[in-house]
Design a protein around this motif. Structure first.
Motif, PDB file in Angstrom:
ATOM      1  N   GLU A 113      -4.281   9.487  -3.227  1.00  0.00           N
ATOM      2  CA  GLU A 113      -4.974   8.204  -3.103  1.00  0.00           C
ATOM      3  C   GLU A 113      -4.052   7.163  -2.499  1.00  0.00           C
ATOM      4  OE1 GLU A 113      -8.173   6.868  -6.394  1.00  0.00           O
ATOM      5  OE2 GLU A 113      -6.169   7.308  -7.127  1.00  0.00           O
ATOM      6  N   ILE A 114      -4.619   6.251  -1.755  1.00  0.00           N
ATOM      7  CA  ILE A 114      -3.845   5.100  -1.321  1.00  0.00           C
ATOM      8  C   ILE A 114      -4.106   3.971  -2.304  1.00  0.00           C
ATOM      9  CG2 ILE A 114      -3.524   3.355   0.475  1.00  0.00           C
ATOM     10  CD1 ILE A 114      -4.241   5.427   2.542  1.00  0.00           C
ATOM     11  N   ILE A 115      -3.050   3.429  -2.853  1.00  0.00           N
ATOM     12  CA  ILE A 115      -3.169   2.316  -3.797  1.00  0.00           C
ATOM     13  C   ILE A 115      -2.734   1.048  -3.069  1.00  0.00           C
ATOM     14  CG2 ILE A 115      -2.448   1.387  -6.028  1.00  0.00           C
ATOM     15  CD1 ILE A 115      -3.676   4.067  -6.444  1.00  0.00           C
ATOM     16  N   ILE A 116      -3.539  -0.008  -3.175  1.00  0.00           N
ATOM     17  CA  ILE A 116      -3.135  -1.308  -2.635  1.00  0.00           C
ATOM     18  C   ILE A 116      -3.123  -2.291  -3.786  1.00  0.00           C
ATOM     19  CG2 ILE A 116      -3.667  -3.165  -1.020  1.00  0.00           C
ATOM     20  CD1 ILE A 116      -5.256  -1.131   0.630  1.00  0.00           C
ATOM     21  N   GLU A 117      -1.982  -2.944  -3.982  1.00  0.00           N
ATOM     22  CA  GLU A 117      -1.913  -3.874  -5.109  1.00  0.00           C
ATOM     23  C   GLU A 117      -0.872  -4.944  -4.832  1.00  0.00           C
ATOM     24  OE1 GLU A 117      -0.993  -1.163  -8.188  1.00  0.00           O
ATOM     25  OE2 GLU A 117       1.115  -1.039  -7.669  1.00  0.00           O
ATOM     26  N   PRO A 118      -0.931  -6.027  -5.605  1.00  0.00           N
ATOM     27  CA  PRO A 118       0.071  -7.077  -5.416  1.00  0.00           C
ATOM     28  C   PRO A 118       1.475  -6.495  -5.583  1.00  0.00           C
ATOM     29  CG  PRO A 118      -1.690  -7.848  -6.827  1.00  0.00           C
ATOM     30  CD  PRO A 118      -1.924  -6.391  -6.619  1.00  0.00           C
ATOM     31  N   TYR A 119       2.350  -6.989  -4.790  1.00  0.00           N
ATOM     32  CA  TYR A 119       3.711  -6.491  -4.829  1.00  0.00           C
ATOM     33  C   TYR A 119       4.480  -7.187  -5.948  1.00  0.00           C
ATOM     34  CZ  TYR A 119       8.524  -5.746  -3.569  1.00  0.00           C
ATOM     35  OH  TYR A 119       9.833  -5.416  -3.609  1.00  0.00           O
ATOM     36  N   LEU A 120       4.898  -6.417  -6.907  1.00  0.00           N
ATOM     37  CA  LEU A 120       5.664  -6.985  -8.020  1.00  0.00           C
ATOM     38  C   LEU A 120       7.079  -6.464  -7.928  1.00  0.00           C
ATOM     39  CD1 LEU A 120       3.001  -6.247 -10.754  1.00  0.00           C
ATOM     40  CD2 LEU A 120       3.432  -8.436  -9.657  1.00  0.00           C
ATOM     41  N   LYS A 121       7.975  -7.384  -7.923  1.00  0.00           N
ATOM     42  CA  LYS A 121       9.366  -7.002  -7.740  1.00  0.00           C
ATOM     43  C   LYS A 121       9.831  -6.030  -8.812  1.00  0.00           C
ATOM     44  CE  LYS A 121      10.911 -11.209  -6.983  1.00  0.00           C
ATOM     45  NZ  LYS A 121      11.835 -12.330  -6.970  1.00  0.00           N
ATOM     46  N   ALA A 122       9.317  -6.260 -10.016  1.00  0.00           N
ATOM     47  CA  ALA A 122       9.839  -5.505 -11.148  1.00  0.00           C
ATOM     48  C   ALA A 122       9.484  -4.018 -11.096  1.00  0.00           C
ATOM     49  CB  ALA A 122       9.309  -6.102 -12.449  1.00  0.00           C
ATOM     50  N   ALA A 123       8.346  -3.699 -10.500  1.00  0.00           N
ATOM     51  CA  ALA A 123       7.891  -2.316 -10.589  1.00  0.00           C
ATOM     52  C   ALA A 123       8.366  -1.498  -9.397  1.00  0.00           C
ATOM     53  CB  ALA A 123       6.366  -2.297 -10.658  1.00  0.00           C
ATOM     54  N   SER A 124       9.124  -0.467  -9.644  1.00  0.00           N
ATOM     55  CA  SER A 124       9.561   0.409  -8.572  1.00  0.00           C
ATOM     56  C   SER A 124       8.412   1.330  -8.214  1.00  0.00           C
ATOM     57  CB  SER A 124      10.766   1.225  -9.010  1.00  0.00           C
ATOM     58  OG  SER A 124      10.339   2.188  -9.948  1.00  0.00           O
ATOM     59  N   ILE A 125       8.533   1.942  -7.041  1.00  0.00           N
ATOM     60  CA  ILE A 125       7.457   2.833  -6.591  1.00  0.00           C
ATOM     61  C   ILE A 125       7.284   3.996  -7.565  1.00  0.00           C
ATOM     62  CG2 ILE A 125       6.824   4.501  -4.811  1.00  0.00           C
ATOM     63  CD1 ILE A 125       6.256   1.769  -3.900  1.00  0.00           C
ATOM     64  N   SER A 126       8.402   4.521  -8.056  1.00  0.00           N
ATOM     65  CA  SER A 126       8.267   5.678  -8.952  1.00  0.00           C
ATOM     66  C   SER A 126       7.550   5.285 -10.235  1.00  0.00           C
ATOM     67  CB  SER A 126       9.627   6.290  -9.245  1.00  0.00           C
ATOM     68  OG  SER A 126      10.503   5.310  -9.732  1.00  0.00           O
ATOM     69  N   ARG A 127       7.831   4.036 -10.682  1.00  0.00           N
ATOM     70  CA  ARG A 127       7.097   3.572 -11.864  1.00  0.00           C
ATOM     71  C   ARG A 127       5.622   3.390 -11.535  1.00  0.00           C
ATOM     72  NH1 ARG A 127       9.118  -1.640 -14.231  1.00  0.00           N
ATOM     73  NH2 ARG A 127       7.162  -1.555 -15.340  1.00  0.00           N
ATOM     74  N   ARG A 128       5.379   2.867 -10.312  1.00  0.00           N
ATOM     75  CA  ARG A 128       4.000   2.687  -9.898  1.00  0.00           C
ATOM     76  C   ARG A 128       3.292   4.036  -9.827  1.00  0.00           C
ATOM     77  NH1 ARG A 128       3.276  -2.306  -6.908  1.00  0.00           N
ATOM     78  NH2 ARG A 128       5.246  -3.364  -6.744  1.00  0.00           N
ATOM     79  N   ARG A 129       4.005   4.992  -9.260  1.00  0.00           N
ATOM     80  CA  ARG A 129       3.370   6.290  -9.074  1.00  0.00           C
ATOM     81  C   ARG A 129       3.246   7.046 -10.382  1.00  0.00           C
ATOM     82  NH1 ARG A 129       6.503   7.441  -3.602  1.00  0.00           N
ATOM     83  NH2 ARG A 129       4.905   6.789  -2.145  1.00  0.00           N
ATOM     84  N   GLY A 130       4.169   6.761 -11.290  1.00  0.00           N
ATOM     85  CA  GLY A 130       4.190   7.499 -12.550  1.00  0.00           C
ATOM     86  C   GLY A 130       3.064   7.091 -13.465  1.00  0.00           C
ATOM     87  N   GLU A 131       2.956   7.825 -14.570  1.00  0.00           N
ATOM     88  CA  GLU A 131       1.880   7.604 -15.534  1.00  0.00           C
ATOM     89  C   GLU A 131       1.999   6.227 -16.165  1.00  0.00           C
ATOM     90  OE1 GLU A 131      -0.465   9.747 -16.383  1.00  0.00           O
ATOM     91  OE2 GLU A 131       0.227  11.515 -15.298  1.00  0.00           O
ATOM     92  N   GLY A 132       3.250   5.785 -16.345  1.00  0.00           N
ATOM     93  CA  GLY A 132       3.494   4.582 -17.130  1.00  0.00           C
ATOM     94  C   GLY A 132       2.926   3.322 -16.496  1.00  0.00           C
ATOM     95  N   TYR A 133       2.709   3.361 -15.197  1.00  0.00           N
ATOM     96  CA  TYR A 133       2.319   2.124 -14.555  1.00  0.00           C
ATOM     97  C   TYR A 133       0.809   2.011 -14.426  1.00  0.00           C
ATOM     98  CZ  TYR A 133       2.072  -1.674 -11.328  1.00  0.00           C
ATOM     99  OH  TYR A 133       1.789  -2.870 -10.759  1.00  0.00           O
ATOM    100  N   ILE A 134       0.285   0.908 -14.849  1.00  0.00           N
ATOM    101  CA  ILE A 134      -1.148   0.691 -14.679  1.00  0.00           C
ATOM    102  C   ILE A 134      -1.346  -0.564 -13.831  1.00  0.00           C
ATOM    103  CG2 ILE A 134      -3.339   0.246 -15.816  1.00  0.00           C
ATOM    104  CD1 ILE A 134      -1.975   1.713 -18.283  1.00  0.00           C
ATOM    105  N   ALA A 191       0.856  -1.183   0.000  1.00  0.00           N
ATOM    106  CA  ALA A 191       0.000   0.000   0.000  1.00  0.00           C
ATOM    107  C   ALA A 191       0.890   1.229   0.000  1.00  0.00           C
ATOM    108  CB  ALA A 191      -0.905  -0.001   1.238  1.00  0.00           C
ATOM    109  N   TYR A 192       0.616   2.147  -0.909  1.00  0.00           N
ATOM    110  CA  TYR A 192       1.421   3.358  -0.983  1.00  0.00           C
ATOM    111  C   TYR A 192       0.536   4.501  -1.447  1.00  0.00           C
ATOM    112  CZ  TYR A 192       1.375   2.300  -5.956  1.00  0.00           C
ATOM    113  OH  TYR A 192       0.964   2.026  -7.220  1.00  0.00           O
ATOM    114  N   VAL A 193       1.084   5.695  -1.348  1.00  0.00           N
ATOM    115  CA  VAL A 193       0.297   6.864  -1.725  1.00  0.00           C
ATOM    116  C   VAL A 193       0.671   7.292  -3.138  1.00  0.00           C
ATOM    117  CG1 VAL A 193      -0.146   9.302  -1.248  1.00  0.00           C
ATOM    118  CG2 VAL A 193       0.025   7.673   0.632  1.00  0.00           C
ATOM    119  N   ASN A 194      -0.348   7.488  -3.955  1.00  0.00           N
ATOM    120  CA  ASN A 194      -0.143   8.041  -5.289  1.00  0.00           C
ATOM    121  C   ASN A 194      -1.043   9.267  -5.410  1.00  0.00           C
ATOM    122  OD1 ASN A 194       0.497   8.535  -7.890  1.00  0.00           O
ATOM    123  ND2 ASN A 194      -0.647   6.795  -8.751  1.00  0.00           N
ATOM    124  N   GLY A 195      -0.414  10.431  -5.430  1.00  0.00           N
ATOM    125  CA  GLY A 195      -1.210  11.661  -5.452  1.00  0.00           C
ATOM    126  C   GLY A 195      -1.970  11.809  -4.147  1.00  0.00           C
TER     127      GLY A 195
END
Lengths: 272, 225
Positions: B204-225, B198-202
């Motif tokens: 909002e609190i986002i809760i999602e499966p933890y994927l090793k590949a995706a960094s938080i900045s990618r998660r927070r950024g536009e590119g990550y869905i 669970a982390y903050v994006n803007g």
């Protein structure tokens, strides 16, 4: 080596008193000297469930206050060899005794009995603190309902914080058909949250209501499914290895016949 | 959160009251003058409201504390309650990068936290067990739970949005990060039994499966869905 066991739940009405009466009776039937102590001062029930209400002269508070000797307050159950009751006071409050006094009382009882079973009051206040003060071991009762499990969890936390490190769990009033339909928490669901050792499961059984009203513990009735479950629990307390019962009583002749021919009526819902 | 810095004095509004950070390079008298000035500048902002005040940044003698207390009470015309300064051993010093808290003091809890129990710590909290319904875990930094979270978890309790919550499965009734609150959906969606974050994006609190590949900045950024 005698042992003081407190039977507790947090929530009221999940079967602490019935369980205390039945496990105590079962332990006595196995040849142990057992005393049932009602710690629910002001709301005593254990005497009624045991059918010994009319024999109370002195009670726990009288003993603690020195009004009588311990021996005078103990009521011998004439139906079962080695079974005694130490009733609670009905006209007093939980604050009438302190945890220190309870500890001392438990020590005294341990000298005379193999098992001291304490029927704990509902709640987590003074009455609870009194009841667990002298215990060596705790049994937590719950029914498979979210609110009862929540309270059981709270109680387990308090027990471990008070040095009763490994409480064991009894799941009471389980309805296997409801579990199968997915309408009731299963044994696994309950254990998943509470994460303590399972001492036994008692199926929902109408005969318990009858035996409670009559003041005859269900363990003395060989027809009672709940009575069997309590017998098994008592044997586990004694250190015997007894597997969990199968509760498929609701199956009629037809389903047994179908099962015999390998046409399971349950397999669909079991895997649903 | 209000933060202003002037004359070696900064105010910080926290959930627990007003934190007044005092520079330790000034004399006590000039600090007093500065504090008086700051309170006067604030005008009616603090007037008439009782305050809980915590002094940080400088070791104060008991006599100095009572002088400051009297001064504030005079200015705001209301009672002031002084809270003890934060304990040094648990002071919330986190090393952070752009996205995350990456270092800081941590507390280990080696058992399941049960209903009615509350674990609060200014640093990070690591629970080796579950957090059951009715239990609360409140950390100034991150929260990591080896088992399931079914109770309430609050990471970044001082308002730190960089804090994250990681658990074997987040089935919490409520998740809080910084100033944000997310609650479990009312419809009982099938719980995910894999590690979640669970982390903050803007806002909002986002809760999602933890994927090793995706960094938080990618998660927070536009590119990550």
């Amino acid at each position: 080596m005698s042992e003081v066991i407190v039977i507790t739940s947090g929530k009221g009405g999940v079967g602490k008193t019935t369980t205390t009466a039945n496990i105590g009776t079962a332990l006595a039937l196995q040849g142990n000297k057992v005393v049932l102590m009602d710690a629910d001062i002001g709301l005593r029930n254990l005497d009624v469930v045991m059918g010994l209400e009319n024999r109370i002269v002195y009670d726990l508070v009288d003993v603690v206050e020195g009004v009588c000797r311990l021996k005078q307050a103990l009521i011998k159950d004439k139906r079962y060899d080695g079974l005694y009751l130490l009733p609670a006071a009905q006209t007093r409050e939980k604050t009438a005794v302190t945890p220190e006094q309870m500890k001392k009382l438990c020590e005294e009882l341990k000298e005379q009995f193999d098992y001291v079973l304490i029927d704990c009051p509902a709640g987590i206040e003074q009455g609870f603190k009194n009841a667990i003060a002298g215990a060596d071991r705790a049994i937590v009762i719950t029914v498979p309902e979210v609110s009862a499990v929540r309270d059981a969890d709270r109680v387990i936390g308090l027990l471990t914080a008070n040095g009763l490190e490994e409480p064991q769990l009894i799941i009471n009033r389980l309805k296997m058909d409801m579990v199968r339909r997915g309408d009731m928490m299963s044994i696994d669901d309950t254990l998943d949250i509470l994460g303590i050792g399972l001492l036994g499961v008692v199926p929902d059984d109408e005969s318990i209501v009858i035996s409670t009203n009559r003041g005859e513990p269900a363990v003395s009735n060989s027809q009672s499914l709940a009575g069997q479950a309590y017998n098994n629990i008592a044997r586990r307390i004694l250190g015997q290895d007894v597997p969990l019962m199968e509760f498929n009583v609701d199956q009629g002749f037809l389903s047994r016949l179908k099962r015999f021919f390998g046409i399971s009526t349950r397999s669909v819902s079991d895997h649903a | 959160m209000i933060q202003m810095r002037e004359n070696g004095i900064s105010f910080k509004g926290t959930r627990d009251g007003l934190q007044i950070s005092l520079g330790d390079d000034l004399t006590f008298d000039s600090l007093k003058d500065g504090l008086r000035k700051r309170l006067q500048q604030a005008g009616d902002f603090f007037k008439g409201t009782g305050l809980i005040v915590q002094f940080t940044g400088r070791l104060l003698e008991p006599d100095e504390i009572s002088q400051l207390k009297n001064l504030i009470e005079e200015e705001i015309e209301a009672p002031v309650f002084i809270k003890d300064p934060p304990d040094d051993t648990t002071s919330k010093i986190f090393l952070e990068n752009d996205d995350l808290i990456i270092e800081g003091p941590a507390k280990f809890v080696y058992n399941t936290i049960r209903s009615g129990q509350r674990i609060a710590y200014d640093g990070n909290i690591i629970v080796v067990g579950d957090v059951n319904p009715g239990a609360e875990v409140v950390a100034g930094g991150n929260i990591v739970v080896a088992g399931y979270i079914r109770g309430m978890a609050h990471a970044g309790s001082d308002g730190n949005d960089k804090a994250v919550i990681i658990a074997g499965s987040i089935r919490a009734l409520q998740v809080r990060i910084g100033h944000l609150i997310a609650r479990a959906p009312d419809n009982d969606a099938a719980p995910i039994s894999q590690p979640e974050i669970a982390y903050v994006n803007g806002s909002e609190i986002i809760i999602e499966p933890y994927l090793k590949a995706a960094s938080i900045s990618r998660r927070r950024g536009e590119g990550y869905i």
